[in-house]
Design a protein around this motif. Structure first.
Motif, mmCIF file in Angstrom:
data_model
loop_
_atom_site.group_PDB
_atom_site.id
_atom_site.type_symbol
_atom_site.label_atom_id
_atom_site.label_comp_id
_atom_site.label_asym_id
_atom_site.label_seq_id
_atom_site.Cartn_x
_atom_site.Cartn_y
_atom_site.Cartn_z
ATOM 1 N N ALA A 171 0.805 -1.225 0.000
ATOM 2 C CA ALA A 171 0.000 0.000 0.000
ATOM 3 C C ALA A 171 0.838 1.276 0.000
ATOM 4 O O ALA A 171 0.304 2.361 0.227
ATOM 5 C CB ALA A 171 -0.928 0.003 1.211
ATOM 6 N N LYS A 172 2.124 1.151 -0.269
ATOM 7 C CA LYS A 172 2.980 2.334 -0.180
ATOM 8 C C LYS A 172 2.675 3.358 -1.265
ATOM 9 O O LYS A 172 2.881 4.564 -1.087
ATOM 10 C CB LYS A 172 4.450 1.926 -0.237
ATOM 11 N N ARG A 173 2.165 2.866 -2.427
ATOM 12 C CA ARG A 173 1.762 3.776 -3.500
ATOM 13 C C ARG A 173 0.404 3.335 -4.019
ATOM 14 O O ARG A 173 0.102 2.129 -4.025
ATOM 15 C CB ARG A 173 2.780 3.758 -4.655
ATOM 16 N N PRO A 174 -0.425 4.260 -4.476
ATOM 17 C CA PRO A 174 -1.762 3.890 -4.954
ATOM 18 C C PRO A 174 -1.747 2.851 -6.062
ATOM 19 O O PRO A 174 -2.657 2.020 -6.148
ATOM 20 C CB PRO A 174 -2.335 5.229 -5.441
ATOM 21 N N ASP A 175 -0.717 2.864 -6.936
ATOM 22 C CA ASP A 175 -0.721 1.939 -8.064
ATOM 23 C C ASP A 175 -0.200 0.550 -7.701
ATOM 24 O O ASP A 175 -0.372 -0.397 -8.468
ATOM 25 C CB ASP A 175 0.079 2.510 -9.229
ATOM 26 N N THR A 176 0.429 0.388 -6.537
ATOM 27 C CA THR A 176 1.008 -0.907 -6.172
ATOM 28 C C THR A 176 -0.083 -1.949 -5.971
ATOM 29 O O THR A 176 0.017 -3.090 -6.447
ATOM 30 C CB THR A 176 1.857 -0.788 -4.901
ATOM 31 N N LEU A 177 -1.151 -1.595 -5.267
ATOM 32 C CA LEU A 177 -2.251 -2.529 -5.051
ATOM 33 C C LEU A 177 -2.964 -2.848 -6.367
ATOM 34 O O LEU A 177 -3.344 -3.994 -6.606
ATOM 35 C CB LEU A 177 -3.248 -1.957 -4.049
ATOM 36 N N ALA A 178 -3.134 -1.855 -7.226
ATOM 37 C CA ALA A 178 -3.797 -2.094 -8.510
ATOM 38 C C ALA A 178 -2.977 -3.038 -9.382
ATOM 39 O O ALA A 178 -3.522 -3.895 -10.081
ATOM 40 C CB ALA A 178 -4.023 -0.773 -9.236
ATOM 41 N N THR A 179 -1.653 -2.890 -9.339
ATOM 42 C CA THR A 179 -0.788 -3.781 -10.104
ATOM 43 C C THR A 179 -0.896 -5.216 -9.597
ATOM 44 O O THR A 179 -0.978 -6.165 -10.373
ATOM 45 C CB THR A 179 0.676 -3.303 -10.015
ATOM 46 N N ALA A 180 -0.913 -5.367 -8.275
ATOM 47 C CA ALA A 180 -1.070 -6.702 -7.690
ATOM 48 C C ALA A 180 -2.443 -7.282 -8.019
ATOM 49 O O ALA A 180 -2.575 -8.486 -8.272
ATOM 50 C CB ALA A 180 -0.858 -6.635 -6.181
#
Length: 402
Positions: free
Chosen positions: A335-344
Motif C-alpha cells: 500500500a505504499k503507493r496507490p498503483d502498487t495494489l492495482a498492479t497486484a
C-alpha cells in the motif's frame, strides 16, 4: 474453445461433500449443465447436504461416506460405510442412468465413483488444490479424465498425466460476475478497505495477529483503514476489544452472507489459502496476504499460493512467521503507493480461469460423443478485458498470452 454441439439431454451425477471447498465447484458445474438442458443429481454426505448454496433444481442424495484416519480401529467401519454408499449409488444409477459421474475429491465422493466403475459409467475427478488429494489419488487410475485447477499438480503420477485437463476451479456466479468490474479506486488519501477471513470456521491466528499488525502501520495509513473481519464466535469479543484499543474501525461477524459484495469493495484480502478462496481472488482480481493452514493435508494450501505469488498477485506468509510486525511490513509494501495494489490486483486477475464451469461442462458433455473434448487451458484463457484495475498502458506489460 468451441463448445460441444448441442444434443439430447443427458444425465450427470456430481459427487461431493464434506466441505464447501468441494461443494462450491460442484454447484457451479450443476448450474452450467442445467443451463444447457441436462439433468443433474448430487450425491453427498450429511455434512455436504447442510452446506448452503445448493441450487433449487438439484436433488441431493445423501449416502454414507466412511473416513479412514490414522486409527486402524476405525478402518473397518469406514470401509463398511463406503460399501453401503456404493450399493446405494448403484441403485440410483439404475434409475437415473447417468452419462457420466464426476467426483470433487474427499471421502464423500468415493462411494459414487466406485459405483461408477462397477456400473461401467465413465467417470471424471476434479482436483481443486495444487496437490492431488488422497481420494483422487486412489481413483486416478480408473477414471477417464482428471480435471485440475492448476497447471502443476503435485502427487499426480506421470502415467496419469495424459488424462489431465486444466479447467480451473468453478466459482459462484455472484463472484464471477465481478470479474469485469474495475478494481476499486485507491488514492493517496482514500480509505484502505481490508477484508479478513479464515475460511468457513474462521482462524484464531488471524484474530490474534491482524488487529495488532494493522495497528503497527504508519499513522497516515492506519487512520485510513476500514476493516471487515470474520471471526470464530469465541474470538469475537476479544477481537472487538483489540480493534477498539487501537482505534481502528472494524466490522466483525462470524459469517457474512454477502461475501461477494465485500470482496468487490476490498482493496486487500488477508486470510487462508483454500482452493475456493484462491479461485475467487483470481476471478475478481484482488491482492492478498495469504497464511496457508499449516495442518492442511500434504501442505496443499501452501502449494495453492505458488501460482498467484509468482505472478505478483499475493504475498504468502507461513503461520510460524505470521507476526504483527511481518504483517505490517507486507501491507506497507503493498500500500505504499496507490498503483502498487492495482498492479497486484491485475496480476491476481491474470491468474483467474473464468471459464472453469463452462470448460468442465464441455468435458462432461464429451462423454457419449465420439471423443473426449480437450479443454486444456495453459494460457490465453483470460485475455478478454486484460487491463482490469489499471490503465491500458499499465496493463500492457502484464498482458496474458494470447
Amino acid at each position: 474453445m468451441t463448445q460441444a454441439p448441442a444434443g439430447p439431454s443427458r444425465h450427470f451425477v456430481l459427487a461431493a461433500g464434506g466441505t464447501g471447498g468441494h461443494l462450491t465447484p460442484a454447484f457451479a458445474l450443476a448450474q452450467e449443465l442445467d443451463r444447457r438442458g441436462h439433468h443433474v443429481a448430487l450425491v453427498t454426505d450429511e455434512r455436504g447436504a447442510a452446506i448452503p448454496g445448493k441450487p433449487d433444481f438439484l436433488p441431493a442424495h445423501v449416502l454414507p461416506a466412511g473416513r479412514f484416519g490414522k486409527n486402524p480401529l476405525k478402518w473397518f467401519s469406514g470401509a463398511k460405510a463406503v460399501w453401503e454408499g456404493r450399493s446405494m449409488a448403484l441403485r440410483l444409477f439404475e434409475t437415473f442412468e447417468p452419462t457420466a459421474v464426476i467426483g470433487f475429491g474427499g471421502y464423500p465422493a468415493l462411494p459414487a465413483l466406485l459405483a461408477a466403475r462397477k456400473a461401467e459409467v465413465p467417470s471424471v475427478i476434479h482436483e481443486q488444490n495444487a496437490v492431488l488429494g488422497r481420494v483422487n489419488r486412489l481413483l486416478a487410475g480408473g477414471v477417464k479424465a482428471i480435471a485440475t485447477a492448476y497447471p502443476d499438480v503435485a502427487r499426480l503420477k506421470d502415467a496419469h498425466r495424459e488424462k489431465v485437463h486444466l479447467v480451473g476451479n468453478p466459482v459462484r456466479a455472484g463472484v464471477l460476475a465481478l470479474r469485469e468490474e474495475e478494481f476499486p479506486p485507491f488514492t493517496q488519501d482514500g480509505l484502505l478497505r481490508v477484508l479478513v477471513t479464515g475460511g468457513s470456521q474462521g482462524a484464531r491466528v488471524l484474530s490474534e495477529v491482524v488487529p495488532d499488525g494493522l495497528a503497527m502501520l504508519p499513522p497516515a495509513l492506519r487512520s485510513r483503514l476500514q476493516v471487515t473481519q470474520q471471526c470464530r464466535p469465541e474470538d469475537l469479543d476479544a477481537v472487538r476489544a483489540r480493534y477498539a484499543g487501537h482505534d481502528i474501525p472494524a466490522e466483525l461477524g462470524t459469517y457474512f452472507e454477502n461475501m461477494a459484495e465485500r470482496l468487490a469493495d476490498a482493496h486487500l484480502f488477508i486470510g487462508r489459502a483454500g482452493a475456493s478462496t484462491i479461485a475467487e481472488l483470481t476471478a475478481v482480481g484482488r491482492p492478498a496476504i495469504l497464511v496457508p493452514l499449516p495442518i492442511a493435508t500434504d501442505d496443499h494450501q501452501a502449494a495453492n499460493t505458488r501460482e498467484i505469488v509468482k505472478a505478483g498477485g499475493a504475498r504468502s506468509i507461513r503461520q510460524n512467521n505470521f507476526s504483527a510486525k511481518e504483517l505490517a511490513k507486507q501491507i506497507g509494501a503493498l500500500a505504499k503507493r496507490p498503483d502498487t495494489l492495482a498492479t497486484a490486483a491485475h496480476a491476481a486477475w491474470n491468474c483467474g480461469r473464468p471459464d472453469a464451469a463452462k470448460d468442465l461442462a464441455d468435458l462432461m458433455e464429451s462423454f457419449g460423443g465420439d471423443t473426449i473434448q480437450d479443454v486444456i487451458r495453459v494460457g490465453g484463457n483470460n485475455a478478454r478485458g486484460a487491463t482490469q484495475g489499471q490503465s491500458v498502458a499499465q496493463g500492457a506489460a502484464k498482458e496474458p498470452a494470447r
